[in-house]
Design an enzyme around this catalytic site. Structure first.
Site, PDB file in Angstrom:
ATOM      1  N   VAL A 136      -3.602  -0.440   2.651  1.00 23.87           N
ATOM      2  CA  VAL A 136      -3.364   0.208   3.943  1.00 23.87           C
ATOM      3  C   VAL A 136      -2.979  -0.828   4.995  1.00 23.87           C
ATOM      4  O   VAL A 136      -2.074  -0.597   5.813  1.00 23.87           O
ATOM      5  CB  VAL A 136      -4.616   0.998   4.390  1.00 23.87           C
ATOM      6  CG1 VAL A 136      -4.525   1.399   5.859  1.00 23.87           C
ATOM      7  CG2 VAL A 136      -4.785   2.246   3.518  1.00 23.87           C
ATOM      8  N   GLU A 137      -3.631  -1.981   4.974  1.00 18.71           N
ATOM      9  CA  GLU A 137      -3.403  -2.979   6.013  1.00 18.71           C
ATOM     10  C   GLU A 137      -2.040  -3.663   5.902  1.00 18.71           C
ATOM     11  O   GLU A 137      -1.331  -3.794   6.903  1.00 18.71           O
ATOM     12  CB  GLU A 137      -4.513  -4.031   5.989  1.00 18.71           C
ATOM     13  CG  GLU A 137      -5.869  -3.526   6.460  1.00 18.71           C
ATOM     14  CD  GLU A 137      -5.912  -3.241   7.946  1.00 18.71           C
ATOM     15  OE1 GLU A 137      -5.038  -3.737   8.679  1.00 18.71           O
ATOM     16  OE2 GLU A 137      -6.825  -2.513   8.378  1.00 18.71           O
ATOM     17  N   THR A 138      -1.679  -4.109   4.711  1.00 13.69           N
ATOM     18  CA  THR A 138      -0.480  -4.953   4.603  1.00 13.69           C
ATOM     19  C   THR A 138       0.402  -4.656   3.397  1.00 13.69           C
ATOM     20  O   THR A 138       1.328  -5.418   3.113  1.00 13.69           O
ATOM     21  CB  THR A 138      -0.878  -6.444   4.522  1.00 13.69           C
ATOM     22  OG1 THR A 138      -1.640  -6.668   3.328  1.00 13.69           O
ATOM     23  CG2 THR A 138      -1.679  -6.876   5.739  1.00 13.69           C
ATOM     24  N   TYR A 334      -8.452   6.770   8.985  1.00  9.23           N
ATOM     25  CA  TYR A 334      -8.264   5.501   8.304  1.00  9.23           C
ATOM     26  C   TYR A 334      -9.200   5.399   7.103  1.00  9.23           C
ATOM     27  O   TYR A 334      -8.778   5.028   5.999  1.00  9.23           O
ATOM     28  CB  TYR A 334      -8.535   4.356   9.288  1.00  9.23           C
ATOM     29  CG  TYR A 334      -8.486   2.973   8.684  1.00  9.23           C
ATOM     30  CD1 TYR A 334      -7.303   2.251   8.652  1.00  9.23           C
ATOM     31  CD2 TYR A 334      -9.635   2.383   8.162  1.00  9.23           C
ATOM     32  CE1 TYR A 334      -7.258   0.974   8.098  1.00  9.23           C
ATOM     33  CE2 TYR A 334      -9.593   1.116   7.609  1.00  9.23           C
ATOM     34  CZ  TYR A 334      -8.413   0.411   7.581  1.00  9.23           C
ATOM     35  OH  TYR A 334      -8.378  -0.841   7.024  1.00  9.23           O
TER      36      TYR A 334
END
Length: 368
Positions: A136-138, A334
């Site tokens: 999800v982040e990168t 999230y």
């Protein structure tokens, strides 16, 4: 050009005959002074240097290299209510639980399976959760940000948008992050002008802010240095350690589906604590919600509301582990996306299709 001149009542011929002095003068904004020359920044430099045992001259020199990034305050400014869209869980989910991330997640997991297994054994955090976070982040390191951290943190520390409803609080937060960022560079003898990150100053595969890196990052590859950008092992271990430190309970489920009793449902009471687990399964059942397959759950629970645009909201029942995921990013959307992406990647590795978590809408009942 013709249509524009016609609109303002000037023909092309007349426009050509206008004296040069009639043309509007272009003005260029005055150049911004380096941060180190601003009185407010100079005062901050003296205080931060004293607090952290840094050379004030060194700190001022670093800030003299920092550049104001005009796009950063814009990205931090909330959209006007008239133009903002209603939250939509399905739309949010589709941004993250999608084929590109799932395929990349399978490759990442296969490549680093031993490290993920070691992190799970060491910290009790499932590999699927670590994979979900980094995805999800990168997208597993594909998009870690291309802005200099020194520039983003300086911009947010000293030019935070005052239109933000919590401008003073947020500016103080980013001043603390800038201080930590510089203090780490000073201690380790590194160049603070080199690291790149997001528009908020987060770096690495797991997008850690400087204070998070200082408190929870670990040297998981054992080379004597923590590197969250280039060492996948350090990134994996640091994400797992972060979750352990924020209350992850090994073996506990993340969420349950709710079973509603329309006759006793009391949504206002159930939603009052927001996403913080506050009800035993028995207390939740007395208020009209039974966690499916979770009647014997050993801890507290929370009813999580997910907006669906113009459609009625839907709900899941979150555990302590769901709440722990929100400590990484304070959003129930999230947390559920992280959980679902991790489950989808795990299923794809095994050649099966993960069943999505389908939050349930509440029936009409006596709730006011």
């Amino acid at each position: 050009m013709k249509s524009l001149l016609r609109l303002i009542g000037i023909s092309l011929v007349a426009a050509a005959l206008l004296p040069a002095c009639a043309a509007p003068k272009k003005t260029t904004p005055a150049p911004r002074p380096p941060y180190s020359q601003r009185a407010d920044v100079q005062a901050w430099v003296a205080e931060a240097a004293q607090r952290r045992g840094m050379s004030a001259h060194w700190v001022a020199h670093q800030l003299a290299q920092a550049r104001f990034l005009p796009q950063v305050p814009r990205l931090m400014t909330p959209a006007p209510k008239a133009t903002s869209t209603a939250p939509d869980w399905a739309g949010y989910r589709n941004r993250f639980v999608e084929p590109i991330r799932i395929r990349a997640g399978v490759q990442f997991w296969n490549r680093h399976a031993d490290t993920l297994a070691r992190a799970e054994t060491t910290y009790g955090v499932p590999a699927s959760i670590i994979v979900g976070i980094i995805g999800v982040e990168t997208i597993y390191g594909q998009h870690m940000g291309n802005l200099r951290v020194l520039d983003t943190l300086s911009t947010l520390a000293f030019d935070f948008p005052q239109a933000h409803p919590r401008a003073a609080q947020r500016q103080a937060y980013f001043q603390g992050e800038l201080e930590q960022f510089l203090a780490t560079a000073w201690r380790e003898g590194t160049d603070p002008g080199q690291p790149l990150g997001s528009y908020a100053g987060a770096t690495g595969l797991g997008q850690f802010m400087p204070s998070s890196q200082e408190q929870w990052a670990v040297d998981f590859d054992g080379d004597g240095h923590i590197d969250l950008m280039n060492s996948v092992a350090d990134a994996i271990g640091s994400v797992a350690h972060y979750f352990q430190a924020h209350g992850w309970v090994s073996g506990l489920p993340v969420a349950y589906l709710p079973v509603f009793d329309a006759g006793t449902l009391d949504l206002p009471t159930l939603l009052a604590p927001d996403i913080r687990p506050s009800f035993t399964p028995e207390a939740m059942a007395a208020l009209g919600v039974t966690p499916q397959d979770g009647q014997q759950h050993p801890g507290l629970l929370a009813l999580i509301e997910l907006k669906n645009g113009s459609n009625p909201p839907s709900y899941i029942v979150g555990t302590q582990n769901f709440y722990t995921i929100t400590r990484y990013n304070w959003s129930s959307y999230y947390a559920l996306a992280v959980y679902e992406l991790g489950q989808a990647v795990a299923a794809a590795r095994e050649g099966r299709t993960a069943l999505p978590v389908t939050p349930r809408t509440a029936p009409a009942g006596p709730t006011p």
